[in-house]
Every structure is written in structure tokens, then in C-alpha cells.
Design a protein around this motif. Structure first.
Motif, PDB file in Angstrom:
ATOM      1  N   TYR A  42       0.821  -1.222   0.000  1.00  9.85           N
ATOM      2  CA  TYR A  42       0.000   0.000   0.000  1.00  9.85           C
ATOM      3  C   TYR A  42       0.855   1.272   0.000  1.00  9.85           C
ATOM      4  N   LEU A  43       2.149   1.142   0.331  1.00 10.72           N
ATOM      5  CA  LEU A  43       3.039   2.295   0.233  1.00 10.72           C
ATOM      6  C   LEU A  43       3.300   2.678  -1.220  1.00 10.72           C
ATOM      7  N   PHE A  44       3.123   1.690  -2.120  1.00 10.79           N
ATOM      8  CA  PHE A  44       3.480   1.906  -3.523  1.00 10.79           C
ATOM      9  C   PHE A  44       2.305   1.651  -4.454  1.00 10.79           C
ATOM     10  N   ASP A  45       1.127   1.398  -3.910  1.00  8.64           N
ATOM     11  CA  ASP A  45      -0.021   0.997  -4.723  1.00  8.64           C
ATOM     12  C   ASP A  45      -0.317   2.023  -5.813  1.00  8.64           C
ATOM     13  N   ASP A  46      -0.196   1.579  -7.069  1.00  7.15           N
ATOM     14  CA  ASP A  46      -0.537   2.373  -8.252  1.00  7.15           C
ATOM     15  C   ASP A  46       0.403   3.552  -8.493  1.00  7.15           C
ATOM     16  N   LEU A  47       1.552   3.604  -7.812  1.00  9.99           N
ATOM     17  CA  LEU A  47       2.529   4.653  -8.078  1.00  9.99           C
ATOM     18  C   LEU A  47       3.424   4.264  -9.240  1.00  9.99           C
ATOM     19  N   LEU A  48       3.817   5.237 -10.027  1.00  5.62           N
ATOM     20  CA  LEU A  48       4.760   4.980 -11.111  1.00  5.62           C
ATOM     21  C   LEU A  48       6.169   5.154 -10.558  1.00  5.62           C
ATOM     22  N   LEU A  49       6.937   4.081 -10.532  1.00 10.74           N
ATOM     23  CA  LEU A  49       8.284   4.089  -9.974  1.00 10.74           C
ATOM     24  C   LEU A  49       9.290   4.052 -11.109  1.00 10.74           C
ATOM     25  N   VAL A  50      10.149   5.061 -11.155  1.00 13.31           N
ATOM     26  CA  VAL A  50      11.124   5.177 -12.244  1.00 13.31           C
ATOM     27  C   VAL A  50      12.357   4.341 -11.923  1.00 13.31           C
ATOM     28  N   ALA A  51      12.861   3.640 -12.935  1.00 13.42           N
ATOM     29  CA  ALA A  51      14.021   2.771 -12.748  1.00 13.42           C
ATOM     30  C   ALA A  51      15.310   3.567 -12.758  1.00 13.42           C
ATOM     31  N   GLN A  52      16.222   3.177 -11.877  1.00 10.30           N
ATOM     32  CA  GLN A  52      17.574   3.703 -11.951  1.00 10.30           C
ATOM     33  C   GLN A  52      18.272   3.084 -13.159  1.00 10.30           C
TER      34      GLN A  52
ATOM     35  N   LEU B 113      10.024 -13.030 -10.652  1.00  8.83           N
ATOM     36  CA  LEU B 113      10.343 -11.675 -10.199  1.00  8.83           C
ATOM     37  C   LEU B 113      10.302 -11.662  -8.684  1.00  8.83           C
ATOM     38  N   LEU B 114      11.397 -11.271  -8.064  1.00  9.00           N
ATOM     39  CA  LEU B 114      11.432 -11.037  -6.620  1.00  9.00           C
ATOM     40  C   LEU B 114      11.458  -9.539  -6.401  1.00  9.00           C
ATOM     41  N   LEU B 115      10.429  -9.004  -5.748  1.00  9.66           N
ATOM     42  CA  LEU B 115      10.313  -7.569  -5.508  1.00  9.66           C
ATOM     43  C   LEU B 115      10.548  -7.311  -4.024  1.00  9.66           C
ATOM     44  N   ARG B 116      11.642  -6.646  -3.726  1.00  9.34           N
ATOM     45  CA  ARG B 116      12.040  -6.391  -2.337  1.00  9.34           C
ATOM     46  C   ARG B 116      11.714  -4.935  -2.002  1.00  9.34           C
ATOM     47  N   PHE B 117      10.814  -4.752  -1.045  1.00 11.43           N
ATOM     48  CA  PHE B 117      10.261  -3.448  -0.699  1.00 11.43           C
ATOM     49  C   PHE B 117      11.054  -2.806   0.432  1.00 11.43           C
ATOM     50  N   ASP B 118      11.447  -1.543   0.211  1.00  4.27           N
ATOM     51  CA  ASP B 118      11.974  -0.695   1.282  1.00  4.27           C
ATOM     52  C   ASP B 118      11.022   0.487   1.436  1.00  4.27           C
ATOM     53  N   GLU B 119      11.375   1.432   2.283  1.00  2.00           N
ATOM     54  CA  GLU B 119      10.469   2.545   2.546  1.00  2.00           C
ATOM     55  C   GLU B 119      10.244   3.403   1.307  1.00  2.00           C
ATOM     56  N   HIS B 120      11.295   3.589   0.483  1.00  2.00           N
ATOM     57  CA  HIS B 120      11.168   4.487  -0.663  1.00  2.00           C
ATOM     58  C   HIS B 120      11.477   3.814  -2.010  1.00  2.00           C
ATOM     59  N   THR B 121      11.963   2.593  -2.000  1.00  4.86           N
ATOM     60  CA  THR B 121      12.362   1.932  -3.254  1.00  4.86           C
ATOM     61  C   THR B 121      11.865   0.487  -3.291  1.00  4.86           C
TER      62      THR B 121
ATOM     63  N   GLU C 237      19.326 -13.134 -15.853  1.00  8.38           N
ATOM     64  CA  GLU C 237      19.039 -12.526 -14.559  1.00  8.38           C
ATOM     65  C   GLU C 237      19.482 -11.065 -14.576  1.00  8.38           C
ATOM     66  N   ALA C 238      18.810 -10.275 -13.778  1.00  7.15           N
ATOM     67  CA  ALA C 238      19.105  -8.846 -13.700  1.00  7.15           C
ATOM     68  C   ALA C 238      18.524  -8.288 -12.398  1.00  7.15           C
ATOM     69  N   THR C 239      19.103  -7.207 -11.928  1.00  7.03           N
ATOM     70  CA  THR C 239      18.614  -6.510 -10.737  1.00  7.03           C
ATOM     71  C   THR C 239      18.381  -5.049 -11.095  1.00  7.03           C
ATOM     72  N   VAL C 240      17.188  -4.539 -10.779  1.00  8.57           N
ATOM     73  CA  VAL C 240      16.833  -3.162 -11.106  1.00  8.57           C
ATOM     74  C   VAL C 240      16.211  -2.512  -9.872  1.00  8.57           C
ATOM     75  N   VAL C 241      16.630  -1.289  -9.599  1.00  6.62           N
ATOM     76  CA  VAL C 241      16.085  -0.527  -8.449  1.00  6.62           C
ATOM     77  C   VAL C 241      15.115   0.519  -8.975  1.00  6.62           C
ATOM     78  N   PHE C 242      13.927   0.597  -8.374  1.00  4.79           N
ATOM     79  CA  PHE C 242      12.899   1.573  -8.738  1.00  4.79           C
ATOM     80  C   PHE C 242      12.596   2.462  -7.543  1.00  4.79           C
ATOM     81  N   GLY C 243      12.296   3.713  -7.813  1.00  6.87           N
ATOM     82  CA  GLY C 243      11.897   4.573  -6.709  1.00  6.87           C
ATOM     83  C   GLY C 243      12.030   6.044  -7.053  1.00  6.87           C
TER      84      GLY C 243
END
Length: 458
Positions: free
Chosen positions: A325-335, A428-436, A452-458
Motif C-alpha cells: 500500500y506504500l506503492f499501490d498504483d505509483l509509477l516508480l522510475v528505474a535507476q 520476479l522477486l520484488l524487495r520493498f523498502d520505505e522508498h524503493t 538474470e538482472a537486478t533493477v532498483v525503482f523509486g
């Protein structure tokens, strides 16, 4: 060796499950009976499936029909049928390469040539040196099969796919198929055919029965006998597994028991003539040798066990987490990332989760459900980068996607995606932090340079 009865089948299924072999569908024929034919959820029996190098055996049988017609000679040099390509030859030794040498993977080159997106693959093969006397060294090389496919087309006046349709598929009652092409509109001889499991099984039964199917002589009996028996020794190839060093026919593998058509990620037609047994499988596994190890053990096992069911299990974990719910429907831009991912959105639905992302200028969406495989129109086609996509005109028959999810921990969401007409299994493993959110992507069962690849969004 015992009969493939219900108990033997239970042993086989148990061994497959223990070996983590993902079975999509299977057919078992023995002594005139179809003993078993099922798809393993979420896959479906009426779906086409890529055969990869099992395609080679169809190409071989097409050559066999032309040999029987008197239009192709096994010991005729390939270049004799293509005088227009003589000017492209780097090495005159290639003039010795016969149809038989191509069928037995012994044309004399020391490795499979690389083809780039703008090259004609035939010319690339002809411009590579021949370092061994043709016919003396076995080297598994899909370009041998591609050259054979081109020969079928040249001699018959129709695409390989159309020739096989007319001479093999129609007599076998095979009505639906797909066949990938190269950029020059040629059906691929070494891989690219897609078939349903029962149609593939009919081909296996036909091969095992000397080219006969339901009273009709579909394949050349004389050629089929050669094709499915040892024509080339390869026991000196120490890089190959024991199952792959039992000799080679004309685009068929000899096994410690039986003979097989074999394709990448465990596509298999196994024929044991003395038992009148054909086992046909669509899978995602390392290779068919793993499957054969399970099969041989099961066929020699007499201990009675309880019923075993093949399964592709859903993810295990919790259904809900407050983190979403911290990220519900938010558009998160990839680094910045090599996977060319641009953004990600996660939406909590009433009965599932929807993930949307943009990668390499395309938007992909998947809806996953908890504790079940959710079937949907496939909006993931192209998400997984296929190694030689730029060299092919791939046929996309992947109509459906299937997805499930589970929260492995309160801050880690796992989503697994499968597709019809595909061997790819994406996680897909999605690891949630407070802002990313950090996405760890992995895929098995895909011919790819990036699994395999790792991508950070936030």
C-alpha cells in the motif's frame, strides 16, 4: 525392463518431481495403446509448444522422402545443388561435404559459426574453413540442419515447412503447427517447429513403426531405418554426456537404450522399438538426459508406490502484506540498468496483484493470483530477451500467460510467470523498502545472454 504400467509411471513421475523437471505435457504410447496423455497445470494439451532441435528429425525425414523420390543423393555434395553459392566458398574442402555428412553432423568445421543480424546464415557457413576431412569428426552443429532445410526447399520448390506439411503432417493428421523462419523467409532446418504434444507423439510412433502410421506408409522405410540407427560414432567426444556418446543417426540420437529426437530444455521423443514404447514430452529442464535418467530408473523399478501426480506448484507464502500500500498504483522510475527497464507500477486488486512495467520501449502487464495460476491473454511477449531474436522471424503462438504470487516475507513479493508455447519460466522477486523497490529478475528455460538482472525503482 518392465512394462510402462501405472506403477512404473508413478515411479517416473516421482523421479521427475524430485529432479525439479518442469513438465508441460506428456504422451505415453505402448503396444498400440495411448496409455497416458496429459498437460500439467497450467499448461494445456491443445497448445503448440517449441520443439527446438527435435525439428532436426523432421528435416531429416523430409530429406529421406526426397531421397526415395530420386531427387537427392546421400553421397552427392551439397554444393552441387547450389552452384550459385560456389563463389562464396572460403575453402574448396567444402566441395566434399555431402548430404550424408550434413545428416551425421560431420561436415568438418570445428565449431558452429556465429551469425549476426544482417548476415545470410548459408553464406556465413560457406565462408568458414573446413578443418577436418568431411565425414571423420562428429560436431553437433545446427547449421548442418539449416543447410539440409535449404536443400529441401531448393529441390522440392517449396518451403521446408510446406513440404513437411504436405508429405508428413497431412498423412499424420497434423492440422496445426508453426515454424520459425530466418530473415530470408526460409524455414529453419535445425530448430523452430512448434507442435502439440499428441501430434509430436504421432511422429514418434510413425518413426518407430518403420515410417508407417495407421496403415499408411508416411515416411521412407529404407531411409527411416538408416536415420534411426547408428551412422556416426561419437564416443570420443568427451565434452558430451554418456547419453550423447552412443552414436548418431541422421539427425537422431542413439541412447544407451532406444533412440531419441531431442531438443533444448528437454523436448523429447523417446522410442524403444523392442518394447513398442514411445514417450513424448514438452518440458523445461537442463536437457533430455536428465529425463532419460529418471525413465531408465523407473523402468527397472518394481517396488509398488502410491499414485504420483506431476505438478508445477504455485509459490508458497502469505497472501497479503501492508508494504504494497506504500506503492499501490505509483509509477516508480528505474535507476540506470542494463536490462533497459524504465518504470514499474504495482496495483493491489480485489483478488490479485497487477504488475506493469516498461522495458526497451514496450509496456508489459501481468495479473497474478494467490495460490492459483491465473490464465490471461499474454501481454508479456518479448519481455524475456531471446538470444537470436534479431536473426529470426519468430512465430508467436504464445496466446496465454499464467501467473501466481506469494509474499515470502512481509517485504518480499515473489511473482512467477509461465507462457503457452514457451519454455521460459520467469520469476520476479520484488524487495520493498520505505522508498524503493528492488526487482530481481531471473528466467530459466530461455536461450538468452541475460537470464538474470537486478533493477532498483523509486
Amino acid at each position: 525392463m518392465v512394462k510402462m504400467n501405472e506403477n512404473t509411471r508413478n515411479h517416473f513421475f516421482r523421479l521427475l518431481n524430485k529432479s525439479d523437471i518442469e513438465v508441460h505435457s506428456m504422451s505415453i504410447y505402448e503396444k498400440g495403446e495411448w496409455l497416458y496423455e496429459e498437460a500439467v497445470k497450467p499448461y494445456e494439451l491443445d497448445s503448440l509448444h517449441p520443439l527446438y532441435s527435435v525439428t532436426k528429425s523432421f528435416t531429416s525425414q523430409a530429406i529421406g522422402l526426397l531421397v526415395e523420390d530420386g531427387l537427392v543423393g546421400l553421397d552427392t555434395p551439397w554444393i552441387d545443388y547450389f552452384p550459385e553459392y560456389e563463389v562464396c566458398l572460403f575453402d574448396d574442402m567444402f566441395k566434399k561435404v555431402t548430404v550424408r555428412h550434413l545428416l551425421t553432423m560431420s561436415m568438418g568445421q570445428d565449431c558452429e559459426t556465429r551469425v549476426n543480424k544482417d548476415s545470410d546464415p548459408i553464406i556465413k557457413v560457406l565462408q568458414k574453413p573446413v578443418v577436418f576431412e568431411p565425414g571423420t569428426k562428429f560436431l553437433y552443429n545446427s547449421h548442418c540442419s539449416h543447410l539440409l532445410g535449404a536443400l529441401v526447399s531448393k529441390v522440392s520448390g517449396m518451403k521446408l515447412a510446406k513440404f513437411v506439411e504436405k508429405r508428413i503432417f497431412e498423412p499424420l493428421g497434423i492440422e496445426e503447427y508453426a515454424w520459425d523462419e530466418d530473415k530470408f523467409n526460409r524455414s529453419l532446418g535445425g530448430f523452430g517447429l512448434h507442435l502439440k504434444i499428441h501430434d509430436l507423439a504421432k511422429f514418434g510412433v510413425c518413426c518407430m513403426h518403420d515410417g508407417m502410421y495407421e496403415g499408411k506408409q508416411v515416411l521412407s522405410k529404407a531411409y527411416n531405418e538408416l536415420a534411426t540407427s547408428k551412422q556416426m560414432e561419437n564416443d570420443y567426444c568427451k565434452s558430451l554426456d554418456e547419453q550423447e556418446r552412443q552414436g548418431y543417426g541422421f539427425q537422431y540420437w542413439l541412447c544407451t537404450k532406444g533412440v531419441r529426437c531431442s531438443g533444448m530444455f528437454g523436448q523429447l521423443v523417446f522410442m524403444l522399438k523392442e518394447e513398442d514404447l514411445v514417450i513424448t514430452m514438452h518440458t523445461t529442464s537442463e536437457s533430455s538426459k536428465e529425463i532419460l535418467a529418471c525413465l531408465y530408473e523407473a523402468l527397472n523399478q518394481e517396488e509398488v508406490i502410491e499414485e504420483e501426480v506431476l505438478e508445477n506448484p504455485v509459490l508458497v507464502g502469505e497472501e497479503k502484506s501492508q508494504m504494497i500500500y506504500l506503492f499501490d498504483d505509483l509509477l516508480l522510475v528505474a535507476q540506470s540498468n542494463y536490462f533497459r527497464m524504465e518504470y514499474l507500477t504495482i496495483t493491489q486488486l480485489e483478488d490479485g496483484i497487477m504488475i506493469a512495467c516498461k522495458r526497451n520501449f514496450h509496456t508489459y502487464r501481468i495479473v497474478a493470483k494467490y495460490n492459483e495460476w491465473h490464465k490471461q491473454k499474454n501481454q508479456c511477449i518479448g519481455f524475456n530477451p531471446y538470444l537470436v531474436k534479431d536473426q529470426l522471424k519468430r512465430v508467436s503462438c504464445s496466446k496465454y500467460a499464467y501467473a501466481n504470487y506469494a509474499w515470502l516475507t512481509p517485504s518480499t513479493l515473489a511473482v512467477r510467470v509461465l507462457e503457452s508455447d514457451s519454455t521460459a519460466s520467469t520469476t520476479l522477486l520484488l524487495r520493498f523498502d520505505e522508498h524503493t523497490i528492488t526487482m530481481e529478475y531471473s528466467v530459466k528455460g530461455l536461450w538468452s545472454q541475460m537470464d538474470e538482472a537486478t533493477v532498483v525503482f523509486g
